[in-house]
Design a protein around this motif. Sequence first.
Motif, PDB file in Angstrom:
ATOM      1  N   SER A   1       4.159  -4.787  -3.226  1.00  0.00           N
ATOM      2  CA  SER A   1       4.884  -3.560  -2.908  1.00  0.00           C
ATOM      3  C   SER A   1       4.026  -2.592  -2.111  1.00  0.00           C
ATOM      4  O   SER A   1       4.506  -1.940  -1.180  1.00  0.00           O
ATOM      5  N   LEU A   2       2.734  -2.492  -2.474  1.00  0.00           N
ATOM      6  CA  LEU A   2       1.834  -1.607  -1.743  1.00  0.00           C
ATOM      7  C   LEU A   2       1.706  -2.043  -0.288  1.00  0.00           C
ATOM      8  O   LEU A   2       1.659  -1.210   0.627  1.00  0.00           O
ATOM      9  N   TYR A   3       1.670  -3.357  -0.060  1.00  0.00           N
ATOM     10  CA  TYR A   3       1.618  -3.866   1.315  1.00  0.00           C
ATOM     11  C   TYR A   3       2.875  -3.428   2.081  1.00  0.00           C
ATOM     12  O   TYR A   3       2.791  -2.962   3.227  1.00  0.00           O
ATOM     13  N   GLY A   4       4.043  -3.575   1.446  1.00  0.00           N
ATOM     14  CA  GLY A   4       5.286  -3.164   2.097  1.00  0.00           C
ATOM     15  C   GLY A   4       5.319  -1.679   2.391  1.00  0.00           C
ATOM     16  O   GLY A   4       5.795  -1.251   3.453  1.00  0.00           O
TER      17      GLY A   4
ATOM     18  N   ILE B   1      -7.962  -5.514  -1.605  1.00  0.00           N
ATOM     19  CA  ILE B   1      -8.661  -4.876  -0.490  1.00  0.00           C
ATOM     20  C   ILE B   1      -8.325  -5.576   0.826  1.00  0.00           C
ATOM     21  O   ILE B   1      -8.143  -4.930   1.868  1.00  0.00           O
ATOM     22  N   SER B   2      -8.203  -6.899   0.797  1.00  0.00           N
ATOM     23  CA  SER B   2      -7.929  -7.648   2.028  1.00  0.00           C
ATOM     24  C   SER B   2      -6.559  -7.332   2.609  1.00  0.00           C
ATOM     25  O   SER B   2      -6.331  -7.521   3.806  1.00  0.00           O
ATOM     26  N   ARG B   3      -5.644  -6.836   1.780  1.00  0.00           N
ATOM     27  CA  ARG B   3      -4.298  -6.545   2.265  1.00  0.00           C
ATOM     28  C   ARG B   3      -4.208  -5.191   2.966  1.00  0.00           C
ATOM     29  O   ARG B   3      -3.223  -4.901   3.643  1.00  0.00           O
ATOM     30  N   VAL B   4      -5.238  -4.348   2.819  1.00  0.00           N
ATOM     31  CA  VAL B   4      -5.185  -2.997   3.395  1.00  0.00           C
ATOM     32  C   VAL B   4      -5.193  -3.018   4.924  1.00  0.00           C
ATOM     33  O   VAL B   4      -4.287  -2.456   5.559  1.00  0.00           O
ATOM     34  N   PRO B   5      -6.199  -3.650   5.593  1.00  0.00           N
ATOM     35  CA  PRO B   5      -6.158  -3.639   7.063  1.00  0.00           C
ATOM     36  C   PRO B   5      -4.934  -4.352   7.631  1.00  0.00           C
ATOM     37  O   PRO B   5      -4.399  -3.943   8.666  1.00  0.00           O
ATOM     38  N   VAL B   6      -4.459  -5.402   6.945  1.00  0.00           N
ATOM     39  CA  VAL B   6      -3.257  -6.100   7.429  1.00  0.00           C
ATOM     40  C   VAL B   6      -2.031  -5.213   7.245  1.00  0.00           C
ATOM     41  O   VAL B   6      -1.171  -5.122   8.132  1.00  0.00           O
ATOM     42  N   GLY B   7      -1.943  -4.528   6.101  1.00  0.00           N
ATOM     43  CA  GLY B   7      -0.801  -3.658   5.847  1.00  0.00           C
ATOM     44  C   GLY B   7      -0.697  -2.519   6.836  1.00  0.00           C
ATOM     45  O   GLY B   7       0.398  -2.095   7.212  1.00  0.00           O
ATOM     46  N   ILE B   8      -1.845  -2.005   7.290  1.00  0.00           N
ATOM     47  CA  ILE B   8      -1.837  -0.856   8.200  1.00  0.00           C
ATOM     48  C   ILE B   8      -1.690  -1.288   9.662  1.00  0.00           C
ATOM     49  O   ILE B   8      -0.972  -0.654  10.434  1.00  0.00           O
TER      50      ILE B   8
END
Length: 427
Positions: A38-41, A89-96
């Motif tokens: 959900s945070l990624y979305g 942590i790895s999902r943060v740069p991809v999410g942004i």
Amino acid sequence: IFLPSFQDLFGVSMVVPLMNLHIKSLGASHTVAGIIGSLYGIMQLFSSTFVGCWSDIVGRRYSLLACILLSALGYFLLGTSTTVFLFAISRVPVGIFKHTLSISKALLSDLVSERDRPLVMGRFNAASSVGFILGPVVGGYLTELEDGFYLTSFMCASIFLLNAGLVWMLPWSEENAGNREHQQGNKGTDSFSAKTNRDLHSKSATNGAVTSDGLFQSPWVQVATVLKRIKGIACSDLWDIFLVRLLMSVAILLYYSNFSLALDERFGVKPLFAGYLMSYSSALGVLAGCLLGPITRLYQHNTYRILLHSSTLTCTLILLYASALSIWMVVLSSTFLAFSTTIGRTCIIDLELTIGGNEASGTLLGVGQSVTSVGRIVAPLLSGIAQEFSPCGPPSLGVGLALVAILIMNANKQKYCSHGNVKLKNQ
């Protein structure tokens, strides 16, 4: 541009189906896995508009390179994630920053005329969809190997680095010259082409300016410019287009939300058959993207009419699925729905760019992605509520939402047919 888009979704689709299995193997509960997803979305929801607008300011080259390299960093970190914390942590740069396809579409809209845009966008979507079809197969094979998930993640990161090299090698210095030649070649054909040529000249000049000046502005000036452009979107008369996009997105998501479960409950069909049927629909979607050229010529390049008719067909096919008495009616509806949804998705983007203006294509595509993200958040909730009443509840609700979208398009027919008379207020 088509090749990086194919490789982009090929790499991503190798990894994404395996992520839930991996995070559970790290000891995460279903709740923690859901929160990270959900945070990624949510990051995608808020970042798409800002990144799209930023690409209008600093230029497509540097924004696209930044997004590709930072996405590669995210997938590299994913390949080293041995704990749940590192996974998050790895999902943060991809999410942004994973908005590479949106910026590529904005770049295509800078390079082609309004008349050719639906055809080029359709081919772009077809190229990326082929990657999405092949990726899960390769990812499934690699995960059978020892440390398969980590190998797949590193391969995805490598593909993004390769894409960065391809984007860097594009003939950026020839872009403006190419646009000017395109204008001179089409001069005097008809009034619509004349307008298109003026737009191309404006886009070439604007993009050349922002690339040389915008990149070296201070971060605070860039942020202020981004906020000003977003305010221009908010104060414009584009609400109805984005509302149509939201309603149709939710309607289609409701169709697919409980697809496998509904087929099992209604017809006793196993999930394997449902998986084959969805793959079949994806393959037909690629074919539909390639057929957009003949379709636009048949409709004399009237994007509004194509969108209205494709949305009406989508609504009818979802209704057919909801009331289907046999599995073959489901197969029939899935066959034609693949065509109508692909064509409608391309036409709504073209209509956003046509009516919203040519100087803010990145911003418009970013806002459109945010609208679609809202649909992805809302659709599971609506599906769960509707499914309490009947397995046919979600698609039946989707029919109602699609009908509302069609009524909105009919109510605003004059604006859609005026070909860009409505512009953003900050332009």
